[in-house]
Each structure stands twice: as structure tokens, then as C-alpha cells.
Design an enzyme around this catalytic site. Sequence first.
Site, PDB file in Angstrom:
ATOM      1  N   ARG A 165      93.631  86.455  46.039  1.00 54.95           N
ATOM      2  CA  ARG A 165      94.470  85.576  46.838  1.00 54.95           C
ATOM      3  C   ARG A 165      95.276  86.323  47.899  1.00 54.95           C
ATOM      4  O   ARG A 165      95.683  85.707  48.890  1.00 54.95           O
ATOM      5  CB  ARG A 165      95.404  84.770  45.928  1.00 54.95           C
ATOM      6  N   ILE A 166      95.493  87.623  47.732  1.00 56.82           N
ATOM      7  CA  ILE A 166      96.201  88.405  48.753  1.00 56.82           C
ATOM      8  C   ILE A 166      95.206  89.209  49.588  1.00 56.82           C
ATOM      9  O   ILE A 166      95.279  89.229  50.817  1.00 56.82           O
ATOM     10  CB  ILE A 166      97.252  89.326  48.113  1.00 56.82           C
ATOM     11  N   ARG A 203     100.344  97.363  42.634  1.00 56.87           N
ATOM     12  CA  ARG A 203     101.061  98.028  41.554  1.00 56.87           C
ATOM     13  C   ARG A 203     100.757  99.514  41.599  1.00 56.87           C
ATOM     14  O   ARG A 203      99.605  99.922  41.821  1.00 56.87           O
ATOM     15  CB  ARG A 203     100.660  97.457  40.175  1.00 56.87           C
ATOM     16  N   ASP A 221     104.603  99.999  48.621  1.00 58.13           N
ATOM     17  CA  ASP A 221     105.726  99.116  48.296  1.00 58.13           C
ATOM     18  C   ASP A 221     106.030  99.148  46.803  1.00 58.13           C
ATOM     19  O   ASP A 221     106.943  98.459  46.346  1.00 58.13           O
ATOM     20  CB  ASP A 221     105.380  97.686  48.745  1.00 58.13           C
ATOM     21  N   GLU A 230     110.570 101.590  38.616  1.00 55.19           N
ATOM     22  CA  GLU A 230     111.310 100.655  39.464  1.00 55.19           C
ATOM     23  C   GLU A 230     112.482 100.077  38.686  1.00 55.19           C
ATOM     24  O   GLU A 230     112.327  99.733  37.519  1.00 55.19           O
ATOM     25  CB  GLU A 230     110.389  99.522  39.945  1.00 55.19           C
ATOM     26  N   HIS A 275     109.534  97.591  46.938  1.00 59.83           N
ATOM     27  CA  HIS A 275     108.901  96.431  46.299  1.00 59.83           C
ATOM     28  C   HIS A 275     109.455  95.112  46.848  1.00 59.83           C
ATOM     29  O   HIS A 275     110.004  94.275  46.107  1.00 59.83           O
ATOM     30  CB  HIS A 275     109.065  96.477  44.785  1.00 59.83           C
ATOM     31  N   GLY A 287     107.415  93.050  48.740  1.00 61.39           N
ATOM     32  CA  GLY A 287     106.283  92.238  49.169  1.00 61.39           C
ATOM     33  C   GLY A 287     106.488  90.744  48.991  1.00 61.39           C
ATOM     34  O   GLY A 287     106.088  89.950  49.837  1.00 61.39           O
TER      35      GLY A 287
END
Length: 326
Positions: free
Chosen positions: A154-155, A236, A260, A265, A285, A287
Amino acid sequence: MKIAILDDYFDTLRTLPCFSKLAGHDVAIHNDHLQDTDALAERLKDVEALVLIRERTQLRAPLLEKLPNLKLISQRSVYPHIDIDACTRLGIIVSSNMHADTPSYAAAELTWGLVLAAMRQIPQQMAALQAGTWQIGVGHTLRDKTLGIYGYGRIGSVVAGYGRAFGMSVLVWAREPNLAQARADGYQIAGSREELFAQSDVLSLHMRLVDATRGIVTRDDLARMKPSALLVNTSRAGLIESGALADALRSGRPGMAAIDVFDTEPLRDPQDPLLTLPNVVATPHIGYVTRDEYELQFSDIFDQIVAYASGEPINVVNPPAISRRR
């Protein structure tokens, strides 16, 4: 219900239209990041429903066992940060809409922003200008270069479209049936993974992080890339073999990276190799961090709470917990 929302860094959620879905509930919003088990247990001891913003907080058995009133965890997307087995054992329902049919345009746009920033040295040129230095180097155009898409979901499919609009040749590698969709969309399919890495001028990763994809990008893969190539990762960090990217960038293959996502994190160590290398453009991160994307995501997340409160939980990822629910 008594609801807690964690890690809402900029106190954004209460300003969204979808927040009205929680009207009538007792909602506490926490803007800091807390991971200490005992401190979190004290903060959440009376909470019945927990709202998570992606994977910002880890929910493992030692914490879950200290939350006797917790009945529901509501979030969106994958859940490697949640101990699902412990939730099932304790009768805690986890609801998570996997949104396979809704592209994340925010993530795709950030991906393309990183591509442009890295290829044209935008952050470095801006920093030099602010320091009183005129042009510091020569960038690269995108037109007529090869954009590699590793993972056509989907991305990745949206990013491929951006590459086509910029006049790039798009090369795809993915699993079936995604390869079939890429062919149907008119994109060239790489002959192999090795060919994807060797031929791409820009290679963008777009896969979920699951056991089968952890470390799927190896040191050997990176060594096949051109010295002029750019690796982009807005998916990721765990998709890349641990430590391999920094080593590869030092050795010059690929020549650049735009990222990103990180192994740790939030990353607050300014001496992390990926933050100190001059051939890296990095963001924290972000996005999915837009108001539009938040409205889309949290509308689903709040719907899951409303459904649970009405006695009909939805998007349950651990169905056995329903019969054990508290």
C-alpha cells in the site's frame, strides 16, 4: 470507560475531529514517553482501555501483569511491541485495524521528500548556507534513473507512482501476489533480489517487519549497490541486518542513505553512527505524523473502543481473549 492515551507528544489527539468519539469516557492523555515498568504500572493501574500510537511504548508481560483493570488495547497496524500471548492469557483484548486497503500517503510523501533531500543534498546545503558557506557540492537528478521498490504494497505502490511521475524507470521486487499487481500496473519486475540491489539508483524499502522479513536486507545486498546509489528506509530499521547499514555507508556502497526509522526509538543519542555520517539524511520516524493521517488512524482506533464498550469488540487480533475477558 477509563482510557489512557500514551505518547501523544504534541497533545494532538484532543484537537482532532475524531476525538469526539470518546465523549462520555474518562480520558487521560500523556504527552511524555515512559517505558519503565513500575512507573508505567503506577500510571496505568486504574486504566481499562489503552490507546497506543504505533510502537512507541512496549507492552510486555511484566507490565501487563501489573495492570489488573486493563481490558482493551486499541491501536492500528502491526503489533510487535505487544505481548499478544500475555494479553490472551490475562483476558486483555487487542484490537488493531490492519488497514491493508488504505494507502498511507503521508508515509509515501515523506519517503519521496527524503529521496529529494538526499539526492539534492538539501539539508547539507541549507546547513552550509546558514553557516555562511555557498554551494558545497553537486547533487543528482532523478529523471532517467532507476527507482527500486522492494515490497509492493500500500505504500510501495504509491512511491512507485511518484517515481514514474518524475520520469524514473521503476524496478520492483516483492512477493506474489504483489508482483502480479506491479506487472498489472505496468512496472518492470527485477530478475532477482540481487538485480534489484545492483541496478537501482534509488532503492526504497516497503515491507512490514515480521519474523520472515527481519534482517532481510543483508550486508551482501548492500555491497551490491552502486557507489552513487541511495537506500531509503521509511518502513522499519529491523528490515536491515543489524549494524550493516552504517558499515556499508562507511565503505561506500551504497553512497547515501535516507532513513526515518531506527533500531532504538525514540533515538536520543546524537552520536549514533547513522546521525553522524555525512552521507545520511535522517528524520525521527515522522512518516505517519501528519494531522490528516492521525485523523484517519485514530478514527479507527476510537471506533474500536466504542465497539468494545457496546459489547461487540472489532478487529480483534487475539480472539481467544474474548472468552477470558475481564
